[in-house]
Design a protein around this motif. Structure first.
Motif, PDB file in Angstrom:
ATOM      1  N   THR A 103      18.731   0.576 -42.295  1.00 10.86           N
ATOM      2  CA  THR A 103      19.297  -0.273 -43.350  1.00 10.86           C
ATOM      3  C   THR A 103      18.828   0.173 -44.730  1.00 10.86           C
ATOM      4  O   THR A 103      19.364  -0.278 -45.726  1.00 10.86           O
ATOM      5  CB  THR A 103      18.902  -1.743 -43.130  1.00 10.86           C
ATOM      6  OG1 THR A 103      17.467  -1.816 -43.068  1.00 10.86           O
ATOM      7  CG2 THR A 103      19.516  -2.281 -41.855  1.00 10.86           C
ATOM      8  N   ASP A 104      17.822   1.050 -44.775  1.00 11.38           N
ATOM      9  CA  ASP A 104      17.321   1.492 -46.068  1.00 11.38           C
ATOM     10  C   ASP A 104      17.877   2.866 -46.452  1.00 11.38           C
ATOM     11  O   ASP A 104      17.256   3.629 -47.171  1.00 11.38           O
ATOM     12  CB  ASP A 104      15.791   1.507 -46.074  1.00 11.38           C
ATOM     13  CG  ASP A 104      15.217   2.474 -45.050  1.00 11.38           C
ATOM     14  OD1 ASP A 104      15.953   2.876 -44.129  1.00 11.38           O
ATOM     15  OD2 ASP A 104      14.035   2.839 -45.188  1.00 11.38           O
TER      16      ASP A 104
ATOM     17  N   GLN B 277      29.220  14.723 -47.239  1.00 11.62           N
ATOM     18  CA  GLN B 277      28.416  13.516 -47.025  1.00 11.62           C
ATOM     19  C   GLN B 277      26.998  13.703 -47.535  1.00 11.62           C
ATOM     20  O   GLN B 277      26.375  14.739 -47.308  1.00 11.62           O
ATOM     21  CB  GLN B 277      28.373  13.177 -45.544  1.00 11.62           C
ATOM     22  CG  GLN B 277      27.503  11.976 -45.249  1.00 11.62           C
ATOM     23  CD  GLN B 277      27.467  11.630 -43.770  1.00 11.62           C
ATOM     24  OE1 GLN B 277      28.388  11.932 -43.038  1.00 11.62           O
ATOM     25  NE2 GLN B 277      26.408  10.984 -43.350  1.00 11.62           N
ATOM     26  N   ARG B 278      26.508  12.680 -48.207  1.00 17.64           N
ATOM     27  CA  ARG B 278      25.128  12.664 -48.685  1.00 17.64           C
ATOM     28  C   ARG B 278      24.502  11.336 -48.273  1.00 17.64           C
ATOM     29  O   ARG B 278      25.118  10.280 -48.385  1.00 17.64           O
ATOM     30  CB  ARG B 278      25.059  12.784 -50.215  1.00 17.64           C
ATOM     31  CG  ARG B 278      25.455  14.141 -50.721  1.00 17.64           C
ATOM     32  CD  ARG B 278      24.373  15.153 -50.384  1.00 17.64           C
ATOM     33  NE  ARG B 278      24.730  16.470 -50.815  1.00 17.64           N
ATOM     34  CZ  ARG B 278      24.967  17.489 -49.994  1.00 17.64           C
ATOM     35  NH1 ARG B 278      24.888  17.335 -48.716  1.00 17.64           N
ATOM     36  NH2 ARG B 278      25.273  18.673 -50.453  1.00 17.64           N
ATOM     37  N   SER B 279      23.272  11.410 -47.782  1.00 16.13           N
ATOM     38  CA  SER B 279      22.525  10.218 -47.400  1.00 16.13           C
ATOM     39  C   SER B 279      21.217  10.215 -48.174  1.00 16.13           C
ATOM     40  O   SER B 279      20.550  11.254 -48.289  1.00 16.13           O
ATOM     41  CB  SER B 279      22.228  10.219 -45.899  1.00 16.13           C
ATOM     42  OG  SER B 279      23.421  10.205 -45.162  1.00 16.13           O
ATOM     43  N   PHE B 280      20.862   9.060 -48.683  1.00 19.55           N
ATOM     44  CA  PHE B 280      19.636   8.917 -49.456  1.00 19.55           C
ATOM     45  C   PHE B 280      18.872   7.701 -48.961  1.00 19.55           C
ATOM     46  O   PHE B 280      19.470   6.650 -48.722  1.00 19.55           O
ATOM     47  CB  PHE B 280      19.941   8.720 -50.954  1.00 19.55           C
ATOM     48  CG  PHE B 280      20.756   9.824 -51.553  1.00 19.55           C
ATOM     49  CD1 PHE B 280      20.167  11.019 -51.931  1.00 19.55           C
ATOM     50  CD2 PHE B 280      22.118   9.668 -51.742  1.00 19.55           C
ATOM     51  CE1 PHE B 280      20.925  12.038 -52.487  1.00 19.55           C
ATOM     52  CE2 PHE B 280      22.885  10.678 -52.296  1.00 19.55           C
ATOM     53  CZ  PHE B 280      22.284  11.873 -52.673  1.00 19.55           C
TER      54      PHE B 280
END
Length: 176
Positions: free
Chosen positions: A29-30, A123-126
């Motif tokens: 969730t973060d 796609q980018r995830s942070f």
């Protein structure tokens, strides 16, 4: 004599009895996820919910009397939509179009809009811990659309709000 359906049903039961259960996939969730792209010198990301799809640049028919940043009208699978040069709208400088050019399709009230970008990163995830102050990314007109940023791999990525862009009166009024 068994029917073909009965035989298939037996096969299914047998295969399910021997199937390996995959671990349940849970998403953190973060973590914030979006589509990464470049406009000018800025690396930007937009929320997945704001990007309908990413497609090659369609053939464009110019619209007389339109703002210079409105390249014209494109056609995708029988649907007409405006094609906007995002860099020219934001910075006043035209995007250099090239073979293999991609556009982001975003939804707005009244129909989809295609936005040219300089480069697509996918796609980018942070992680939320990577959040940083937008700084230079939010300079000039970008400040209205970028209110947060993430730092990853020594690069700052500004979160660009396409939904806010679509509600901007100047963007909605493309007639010169």
């Amino acid at each position: 004599m068994r029917s073909p359906f009965d035989i298939l049903e037996v096969y299914e039961r047998r295969s399910l009895a021997h199937a390996v259960q995959l671990p349940e996939r849970q998403f953190a969730t973060d973590v914030w996820r979006g589509v990464g792209y470049r406009v000018g010198q800025r690396r930007l990301v937009s929320d997945f919910r704001e990007v309908v799809e990413i497609v090659p640049m369609p053939p464009v028919t110019p619209v007389p009397g339109a703002e210079p940043w409105l390249l014209g009208v494109g056609n995708l699978r029988g649907n007409l939509f405006p094609v906007v040069d995002l860099k020219q709208f934001m910075e006043g400088r035209r995007t250099v179009l090239h073979e293999g050019q991609r556009v982001l399709i975003m939804r707005q009230a009244g129909g989809d809009v295609a936005l040219t970008i300089d480069e697509l990163f996918g796609q980018r995830s942070f992680e939320l811990a990577q959040a940083t102050v937008p700084g230079e990314i939010a300079q000039g007109r970008y400040g209205h659309f970028v209110d947060r940023a993430f730092r990853a791999e020594d690069q700052d990525w500004g979160v660009f709000s396409l939904s806010l862009l679509s509600r901007t009166p100047e963007f909605r009024q493309a007639a010169a």
